[in-house]
Design a protein around this motif. Structure first.
Motif, PDB file in Angstrom:
ATOM      1  N   LYS A   1       4.875 -11.109 -10.117  1.00 13.19           N
ATOM      2  CA  LYS A   1       3.754 -10.580 -10.894  1.00 13.19           C
ATOM      3  C   LYS A   1       2.430 -10.823 -10.157  1.00 13.19           C
ATOM      4  O   LYS A   1       1.563  -9.947 -10.106  1.00 13.19           O
ATOM      5  N   ALA A   2       2.277 -12.015  -9.573  1.00 11.52           N
ATOM      6  CA  ALA A   2       1.057 -12.353  -8.838  1.00 11.52           C
ATOM      7  C   ALA A   2       0.903 -11.472  -7.597  1.00 11.52           C
ATOM      8  O   ALA A   2      -0.205 -11.042  -7.273  1.00 11.52           O
ATOM      9  N   ILE A   3       2.009 -11.191  -6.920  1.00  8.02           N
ATOM     10  CA  ILE A   3       1.964 -10.310  -5.745  1.00  8.02           C
ATOM     11  C   ILE A   3       1.484  -8.923  -6.164  1.00  8.02           C
ATOM     12  O   ILE A   3       0.598  -8.336  -5.538  1.00  8.02           O
ATOM     13  N   ASN A   4       2.065  -8.411  -7.247  1.00  6.81           N
ATOM     14  CA  ASN A   4       1.676  -7.086  -7.743  1.00  6.81           C
ATOM     15  C   ASN A   4       0.227  -7.058  -8.202  1.00  6.81           C
ATOM     16  O   ASN A   4      -0.493  -6.080  -7.976  1.00  6.81           O
ATOM     17  N   LYS A   5      -0.212  -8.145  -8.835  1.00  8.47           N
ATOM     18  CA  LYS A   5      -1.592  -8.228  -9.316  1.00  8.47           C
ATOM     19  C   LYS A   5      -2.589  -8.150  -8.158  1.00  8.47           C
ATOM     20  O   LYS A   5      -3.705  -7.642  -8.313  1.00  8.47           O
ATOM     21  N   LYS A   6      -2.190  -8.656  -6.996  1.00  8.75           N
ATOM     22  CA  LYS A   6      -3.054  -8.602  -5.811  1.00  8.75           C
ATOM     23  C   LYS A   6      -2.979  -7.239  -5.115  1.00  8.75           C
ATOM     24  O   LYS A   6      -3.644  -7.011  -4.108  1.00  8.75           O
ATOM     25  N   GLY A   7      -2.137  -6.324  -5.658  1.00  2.83           N
ATOM     26  CA  GLY A   7      -2.050  -4.980  -5.096  1.00  2.83           C
ATOM     27  C   GLY A   7      -0.997  -4.806  -4.024  1.00  2.83           C
ATOM     28  O   GLY A   7      -1.032  -3.820  -3.281  1.00  2.83           O
ATOM     29  N   PHE A   8      -0.074  -5.742  -3.923  1.00  2.00           N
ATOM     30  CA  PHE A   8       0.975  -5.680  -2.903  1.00  2.00           C
ATOM     31  C   PHE A   8       2.340  -5.641  -3.557  1.00  2.00           C
ATOM     32  O   PHE A   8       2.471  -5.785  -4.769  1.00  2.00           O
ATOM     33  N   ASP A   9       3.361  -5.463  -2.730  1.00  2.00           N
ATOM     34  CA  ASP A   9       4.735  -5.622  -3.187  1.00  2.00           C
ATOM     35  C   ASP A   9       5.498  -6.387  -2.109  1.00  2.00           C
ATOM     36  O   ASP A   9       4.958  -6.662  -1.030  1.00  2.00           O
ATOM     37  N   GLN A  10       6.734  -6.727  -2.400  1.00  2.00           N
ATOM     38  CA  GLN A  10       7.521  -7.518  -1.456  1.00  2.00           C
ATOM     39  C   GLN A  10       7.743  -6.762  -0.152  1.00  2.00           C
ATOM     40  O   GLN A  10       7.797  -7.359   0.919  1.00  2.00           O
ATOM     41  N   GLY A  11       7.847  -5.437  -0.236  1.00  2.00           N
ATOM     42  CA  GLY A  11       8.020  -4.627   0.968  1.00  2.00           C
ATOM     43  C   GLY A  11       6.837  -4.728   1.910  1.00  2.00           C
ATOM     44  O   GLY A  11       7.000  -4.739   3.132  1.00  2.00           O
TER      45      GLY A  11
END
Length: 88
Positions: free
Chosen positions: A8-18
């Motif tokens: 969720k934190a990664i997505n909130k920063k505008g990124f994804d695992q890819g």
């Protein structure tokens, strides 16, 4: 942090695992394995923590044993002597 909180934190920063995988030139599955605690990689763990702008040990507290300096027997003795000097 839980794997869900990290994602969720990664997505909130505008990124994804890819995106993290691409930046590190590794597979997205490796990123997932690290986040879900199925594998260990200091490099990936640091990248995840930097991505979400949190300290490594706040995101992955189990990595403490990997970042804590290993003390030699002599250093351990010196450290203990300095702490226990009043008792000696």
């Amino acid at each position: 942090m839980t794997p869900q909180e990290i994602s969720k934190a990664i997505n909130k920063k505008g990124f994804d695992q890819g995106a993290i995988a691409h930046a590190l030139n590794c597979s997205p599955s490796l990123i997932s394995k690290i986040i879900n605690r199925k594998a260990i990689s200091m490099r990936v763990a640091k990248a995840v923590a930097l991505t979400i702008e949190l300290p490594l040990l706040e995101v992955f507290p189990e990595y403490e044993r990997l970042v804590r300096p290993v003390l030699t027997r002599e250093k351990q003795q010196e450290l203990l002597k300095s702490k226990l000097i009043d008792l000696l």
